[in-house]
Design an enzyme around this catalytic site. Structure first.
Site, short mmCIF file in Angstrom:
data_model
loop_
_atom_site.label_atom_id
_atom_site.label_comp_id
_atom_site.label_asym_id
_atom_site.label_seq_id
_atom_site.Cartn_x
_atom_site.Cartn_y
_atom_site.Cartn_z
CE1 TYR A 1 -5.36 -8.30 -46.24
CE2 TYR A 1 -6.96 -7.64 -47.91
CZ TYR A 1 -5.89 -7.34 -47.10
OH TYR A 1 -5.32 -6.09 -47.13
CG HIS B 1 -1.67 -1.23 1.48
ND1 HIS B 1 -2.93 -1.50 0.99
CD2 HIS B 1 -1.29 -2.34 2.17
CE1 HIS B 1 -3.31 -2.71 1.38
NE2 HIS B 1 -2.32 -3.24 2.09
CB SER C 1 13.00 23.24 -13.64
OG SER C 1 12.18 24.38 -13.68
CE LYS D 1 11.03 20.26 -9.88
NZ LYS D 1 9.71 20.19 -10.47
CD GLU E 1 8.17 13.23 -14.93
OE1 GLU E 1 7.18 13.89 -14.64
OE2 GLU E 1 9.27 13.76 -15.17
CD GLN F 1 -3.67 -1.05 -46.61
OE1 GLN F 1 -3.44 -1.75 -47.58
NE2 GLN F 1 -4.20 0.15 -46.70
N1 ARG Z 1 -1.54 -3.53 -48.55
C1 ARG Z 1 -2.35 -4.67 -48.26
C2 ARG Z 1 -2.35 -4.95 -46.75
O1 ARG Z 1 -1.52 -4.45 -46.09
C3 ARG Z 1 -1.83 -5.87 -48.98
C4 ARG Z 1 -2.83 -6.91 -49.23
C5 ARG Z 1 -3.78 -6.45 -50.25
N2 ARG Z 1 -4.69 -7.51 -50.61
C6 ARG Z 1 -5.83 -7.26 -51.26
N3 ARG Z 1 -6.56 -8.27 -51.50
N4 ARG Z 1 -6.18 -6.05 -51.59
O2 ARG Z 1 -3.18 -5.64 -46.24
#
Ligand code: ARG
Length: 467
Positions: free
Chosen positions: A324, A163, A284, A290, A297, A329
Site C-alpha cells: 500500500y 467513410h 435555441s 432549432k 452531444e 487513495q
Molecule cells: N483513506 C485511505 C485510502 O483511501 C485508507 C487507507 C489508509 N491506510 C494507511 N496506511 N494510511 O487509501
C-alpha cells in the site's frame, strides 16, 4: 509587518491557522469523497466483528456492543445526523471514532487483526461490485430498447455507410442490432470482471496477514465473495478491479459516444432520419427554428471524462512498489465520477433511443441515392452472366458513370442503356436494383436481410432472458 513563520507561511499561509499542519490535513483527508463507502465500511466491520467473536478473539458481549453501535452509526449517516470530521481523515476513522463515543472501550477491539489497508481494499471492492451490478442492469435496459426499435424497423431501409459515404442499403433494425452487439459485449465484460474480483481481501491486515486465528473464509462468505484473496501483499496493493471498472466504463462510453454522434448527424435537417422527442432535446435562445440534440452531444463529450479517469488511475498505479502507498487513495474519485457519469450517459441514451421518431421516408430516400445498389448490379452480372467479379465491377462502373451523366438512379437506366454496356444484360437485372430487394438478398449469416435481422433479434432476446 512580518507574519509569524510558525503559524503561517508568507507565500500561501494567509488562511491557515497553523501552517503546514492544516495543509497536511487538507492533502491527507479523503472523507469528502470516501464517505460514499459508509455502507460498505459498516458491512465489512459487522462481518469482521462476528468472525472475531466466533473465533474467540473478542468476547460475544463486546461483539454485541460493536454491532449495536455500528447499526446506530448506519442510521445516523442515513438520516444525515452524523457529523463527518476532516480531522479524522477518512470514513474508516470517522466510523471508528463515533463507535468509541457510543460504546466506549469495546470499540477499540474492532480493529483487532485488521488494518485500514485491507479495510479500504474491502470497502472499495464491495462498492465497485455493487456498481458493476447497476451498470449491468442499465446495459440490459439499453439493449432492451434497442431490440424493440430493431423489431419495429427490421425492414426499414436506410443507407449503410463506410467513410460516411453511402455504401449499400441496410435496415435501421440491422443498425440498431450492431449496437446491441456492442452493449452485449460490455455486459459480458462486466460479468467477467465481477467473476475475477469476487474475492475478499479482508484479513490481509496491513500487508503480511495476522497472527490472530482469524477465519478469512467466513468473512469472505458473509460478505458475498466467492473466496478470500490468496496473497496478503497483493490483497492490499491490488486495484485491478478499479482499473477494470474504468476500462469497461471507457469502452462502454465509447460505444455510447458513437451512437450519440450518429444521432447528432441523423437529427440534422439535412439527414432528418430521426427526430428527437421534446424531452431529449433543447431549443435555441436566439434561433426559434432549432431543436438541438444536447443530450447526445453531452453523451459524446462525457466519454472524454470517463476515458480520462482510466488514464488517470493507470498513471497513479504505475510504478508503485508493493504494497500500500497513500497514492492509492486517489483511486476513488476517478471511479466514483466515472460511475456516476456512465450511469447518466446510459440513462440518457436509453431515453433518447426509446422515444425518438424514425423518419422511414427520409431513410428510404437516402438509401436509394448515391448508387447504393451498384454492388447488387455487379453481383447480378457475376451470378447470372458468370462474369468474374473484377469484370463485373468494371461494367458496373460504366453503368454508374452513365447514370451520373444522365442524372438518374441506376434503376432508371433503360434496358438499351445497359445492353450498350454489356449486351447479355436482360431486364431481370432491374429486380436487384431497388433498395428493398437489395437488403432482402443479403441473407448471409449476420447480414442485413429483414429475415436475418429478425433472427438476430430472436437470438438476443432468448439469450438475455437467460442472463
Ligand atoms: N483513506 C485511505 C485510502 O483511501 C485508507 C487507507 C489508509 N491506510 C494507511 N496506511 N494510511 O487509501
Amino acid at each position: 509587518m512580518m507574519s509569524d513563520h510558525k503559524t503561517s507561511n508568507q507565500m500561501w499561509g494567509g488562511r491557515f491557522a497553523s501552517g503546514p499542519a492544516a495543509i497536511m490535513e487538507a492533502i491527507n483527508a479523503s472523507i469528502s469523497f470516501d464517505r460514499k463507502l459508509y455502507a460498505q465500511d459498516i458491512r465489512g466491520s459487522l462481518a469482521h466483528s462476528e468472525m472475531l467473536a466466533e473465533t474467540g478473539i473478542i468476547s460475544k458481549a463486546d461483539q454485541e456492543k460493536i454491532a449495536h453501535g455500528l447499526n446506530t452509526i448506519l442510521k445516523e449517516i442515513e438520516s444525515g445526523a452524523f457529523v463527518f470530521s476532516t480531522k479524522l481523515e477518512d470514513i474508516h476513522m470517522n466510523v471508528e471514532a463515533r463507535l468509541a463515543e457510543l460504546i466506549g472501550t469495546a470499540a477499540g477491539r474492532l480493529h483487532t487483526a485488521r488494518s485500514r489497508n485491507d479495510q479500504v481494499a474491502l470497502d472499495f471492492r464491495l462498492w465497485v461490485k455493487d456498481e458493476f451490478q447497476r451498470i449491468a442492469e442499465a446495459l440490459k435496459g439499453i439493449i432492451g430498447v434497442l431490440l424493440d426499435r430493431a423489431d419495429e424497423h427490421a425492414a426499414t431501409v436506410m443507407p449503410g455507410f463506410t467513410h460516411l459515404q453511402t455504401a449499400q442499403p441496410v435496415t435501421f433494425g440491422h443498425h440498431c442490432m450492431a449496437y446491441v452487439e456492442m452493449f452485449a459485449r460490455d455486459l459480458s465484460r462486466v460479468r467477467d470482471a465481477i467473476e475475477r474480483m469476487n474475492e475478499s481481501p479482508l484479513g490481509a491486515a496491513a500487508l503480511a496477514g495476522t497472527g490472530f486465528p482469524i477465519d478469512r473464509h467466513q468473512t469472505a462468505k458473509a460478505l458475498g465473495f466467492r473466496e478470500p484473496t490468496r496473497n496478503s501483499l497483493d490483497s492490499v496493493s491490488d486495484r485491478d478491479y478499479a482499473l477494470e471498472f474504468l476500462s469497461i466504463a471507457a469502452i462502454c462510453a465509447t460505444h455510447l459516444s458513437r451512437l450519440a454522434e450518429e444521432i447528432v448527424i441523423w437529427s440534422t435537417p439535412q439527414f432528418a432520419f430521426v427526430r428527437l422527442s421534446d424531452s431529449f432535446s433543447t431549443g435555441s435562445s436566439i434561433m426559434p427554428q432549432k431543436k438541438n440534440p444536447d443530450a447526445a452531444e453531452l453523451v459524446r463529450a462525457k466519454t472524454g471524462r470517463v476515458n480520462g479517469h482510466l488514464v488517470g488511475l493507470l498513471t497513479v498505479m504505475k510504478g508503485l512498489p508493493l504494497t500500500y502507498s497513500k497514492d492509492m487513495q486517489e483511486d476513488k474519485e476517478a471511479v466514483f465520477d466515472a460511475a456516476e457519469t456512465l450511469d447518466l450517459m446510459l440513462a440518457a441514451m436509453t431515453g433518447m433511443v426509446g422515444d425518438m421518431t424514425v423518419n422511414e421516408q427520409a431513410m428510404k430516400r437516402a438509401a436509394g441515392s448515391g448508387y447504393s445498389t451498384a454492388t447488387d448490379l455487379a453481383d447480378w452480372l457475376v451470378r447470372t452472366l458468370g462474369l468474374p467479379f473484377r469484370e463485373a465491377h468494371h461494367v458496373t462502373g460504366r453503368a454508374v458513370a452513365l447514370a451520373e451523366q444522365k442524372k438518374v438512379g441506376l434503376e432508371k437506366l433503360s434496358l438499351d442503356d445497359l445492353k450498350a454496356i454489356h449486351s447479355d444484360i436482360t431486364d431481370d437485372i432491374f429486380s436487384v436494383l431497388t433498395v428493398q430487394n437489395s437488403v432482402k438478398s443479403r441473407k448471409s449469416f449476420g447480414g442485413t436481410a429483414p429475415a436475418e435481422v429478425r433472427r438476430q433479434i430472436r437470438y438476443w432476446k432468448k439469450r438475455l432472458a437467460k442472463a
